[in-house]
Design a protein around this motif. Structure first.
Motif, PDB file in Angstrom:
ATOM      1  N   LEU A  34       0.834  -1.207   0.000  1.00  0.00           N
ATOM      2  CA  LEU A  34       0.000   0.000   0.000  1.00  0.00           C
ATOM      3  C   LEU A  34       0.871   1.260   0.000  1.00  0.00           C
ATOM      4  N   PHE A  35       1.866   1.284   0.916  1.00  0.00           N
ATOM      5  CA  PHE A  35       2.740   2.452   0.979  1.00  0.00           C
ATOM      6  C   PHE A  35       3.607   2.539  -0.262  1.00  0.00           C
ATOM      7  N   SER A  36       4.042   1.381  -0.757  1.00  0.00           N
ATOM      8  CA  SER A  36       4.904   1.382  -1.940  1.00  0.00           C
ATOM      9  C   SER A  36       4.177   1.945  -3.151  1.00  0.00           C
ATOM     10  N   ILE A  37       2.873   1.617  -3.278  1.00  0.00           N
ATOM     11  CA  ILE A  37       2.109   2.142  -4.414  1.00  0.00           C
ATOM     12  C   ILE A  37       1.977   3.658  -4.304  1.00  0.00           C
ATOM     13  N   ALA A  38       1.718   4.134  -3.070  1.00  0.00           N
ATOM     14  CA  ALA A  38       1.599   5.590  -2.886  1.00  0.00           C
ATOM     15  C   ALA A  38       2.899   6.279  -3.268  1.00  0.00           C
ATOM     16  N   ILE A  39       4.034   5.707  -2.830  1.00  0.00           N
ATOM     17  CA  ILE A  39       5.319   6.345  -3.095  1.00  0.00           C
ATOM     18  C   ILE A  39       5.671   6.234  -4.579  1.00  0.00           C
ATOM     19  N   ALA A  40       5.280   5.110  -5.223  1.00  0.00           N
ATOM     20  CA  ALA A  40       5.555   4.965  -6.655  1.00  0.00           C
ATOM     21  C   ALA A  40       4.778   6.005  -7.457  1.00  0.00           C
ATOM     22  N   ALA A  41       3.538   6.278  -7.038  1.00  0.00           N
ATOM     23  CA  ALA A  41       2.758   7.292  -7.745  1.00  0.00           C
ATOM     24  C   ALA A  41       3.420   8.663  -7.600  1.00  0.00           C
ATOM     25  N   ALA A  42       3.897   8.962  -6.379  1.00  0.00           N
ATOM     26  CA  ALA A  42       4.569  10.247  -6.169  1.00  0.00           C
ATOM     27  C   ALA A  42       5.842  10.326  -7.006  1.00  0.00           C
ATOM     28  N   GLU A  43       6.564   9.205  -7.057  1.00  0.00           N
ATOM     29  CA  GLU A  43       7.817   9.182  -7.838  1.00  0.00           C
ATOM     30  C   GLU A  43       7.540   9.427  -9.307  1.00  0.00           C
ATOM     31  N   ALA A  44       6.468   8.810  -9.834  1.00  0.00           N
ATOM     32  CA  ALA A  44       6.141   9.013 -11.247  1.00  0.00           C
ATOM     33  C   ALA A  44       5.784  10.471 -11.506  1.00  0.00           C
ATOM     34  N   ALA A  45       5.024  11.077 -10.572  1.00  0.00           N
ATOM     35  CA  ALA A  45       4.618  12.473 -10.774  1.00  0.00           C
ATOM     36  C   ALA A  45       5.833  13.385 -10.811  1.00  0.00           C
ATOM     37  N   VAL A  46       6.749  13.216  -9.828  1.00  0.00           N
ATOM     38  CA  VAL A  46       7.925  14.088  -9.792  1.00  0.00           C
ATOM     39  C   VAL A  46       8.833  13.818 -10.989  1.00  0.00           C
ATOM     40  N   GLY A  47       9.016  12.532 -11.327  1.00  0.00           N
ATOM     41  CA  GLY A  47       9.878  12.191 -12.454  1.00  0.00           C
ATOM     42  C   GLY A  47       9.374  12.807 -13.740  1.00  0.00           C
ATOM     43  N   LEU A  48       8.069  12.686 -13.989  1.00  0.00           N
ATOM     44  CA  LEU A  48       7.532  13.239 -15.227  1.00  0.00           C
ATOM     45  C   LEU A  48       7.588  14.757 -15.227  1.00  0.00           C
ATOM     46  N   ALA A  49       7.416  15.382 -14.055  1.00  0.00           N
ATOM     47  CA  ALA A  49       7.538  16.838 -13.998  1.00  0.00           C
ATOM     48  C   ALA A  49       8.960  17.265 -14.338  1.00  0.00           C
TER      49      ALA A  49
END
Lengths: 106, 167
Positions: free
Chosen positions: A69-84
């Motif tokens: 659960l936490f890993s999915i949340a952090i992966a979503a944040a990572e994708a957002a920052v990476g794409l930005a």
């Protein structure tokens, strides 16, 4: 082959495919695709060990799913920052090709 | 068990397509397919809630985000990527195959030798998960909340076009 071994092998294969994508792709967004595959491989490990790994051990806190659960949340944040970041680089160089980012090349 | 044997090759095939396709949009869509098949795997293993979360967050947010940024950046250098491929494939294989070998060896070394008992597969209880999420893991939830806020502000700051302010 036990289901646990099967799932762990799947996770190994997915991780290696993601690593291969990270190493061979030139487009920064497609490198992010590889990173997502690697993160998914780690999540499959957590679920596999939660489901099959513990032989009769009581686990009231459900540590495996909680990690995922936490890993999915952090992966979503990572994708957002990476794409930005990739979009910001694109605005500077008009390209997402990582080979063009060689201004620090000696 | 049979469903696992059907599902796992499909996941690997979709992931292979995602890393192999030269056209970036195809790669992103195959990634979405692979992620949704992993969600089906979670459902199959009894982690219903996680399967739904995986589907909504990964397929609904991350894959769509990747497709949108492909639309914005409009990568047109497919031909160059194909032309560069032989060396990079060789280098990638040299790095990735030993990693796969070590991982599979360690899995087979630790699992294949002795029988893992499958007497009591764990049950997924959503109420228990929610209870421990907000008692035992409350500090982690708060940390994730702070991190998501920071990410939201940071991503908005990064994605903003500063040149537009002058006009």
């Amino acid at each position: 082959m036990t289901p646990l071994a099967l799932l762990l092998t799947l996770s190994c294969v997915l991780f290696t495919l993601g690593l291969f994508a990270v190493l061979t792709r030139r487009n920064a967004i497609l490198i992010l695709v590889g990173v997502e595959l690697m993160l998914n491989a780690a999540n499959i490990n957590f679920i596999a060990f939660w489901r099959y790994g513990q032989a009769g051990v009581e686990d009231p806190n459900m540590i495996g799913p909680m990690f995922v659960l936490f890993s999915i949340a952090i992966a979503a944040a990572e994708a957002a920052v990476g794409l930005a970041i990739i979009l910001m680089v694109f605005r500077h160089t008009r390209s997402t090709d990582l080979n063009r980012l060689d201004s620090l090349h000696g | 068990m049979i469903a696992l044997f059907i599902l796992i090759p499909l996941i690997v095939l979709a992931a292979l397509g995602a890393i192999w396709k030269a056209r970036p949009v195809h790669a992103a869509l195959l990634l979405a397919l692979s992620l949704s098949l992993v969600a089906v795997l979670y459902l199959l293993l009894g982690a219903d809630f996680l399967g739904l979360i995986q589907f909504s967050v990964y397929v609904g947010a991350v894959a769509v985000l990747i497709v949108f940024s492909l639309l914005i950046t409009r990568p047109s250098d497919e031909t160059k990527e194909i032309a560069r491929r032989p060396q990079s494939i060789l280098a990638g294989l040299i790095c990735a195959v030993p990693v796969l070998a070590v991982l599979v060896y360690s899995v087979s070394y630790s699992i294949g030798s002795d029988e893992v008992s499958e007497s009591s597969p764990s049950q997924f209880e959503l109420a228990e998960l929610g209870k421990s999420l907000f008692t035992t893991y409350a500090p982690a939830v708060m940390a994730v909340a702070v991190m998501l806020t920071a990410v939201m502000i940071g991503a908005a700051l990064f994605a903003r076009d500063f040149n537009q302010r002058e006009s």
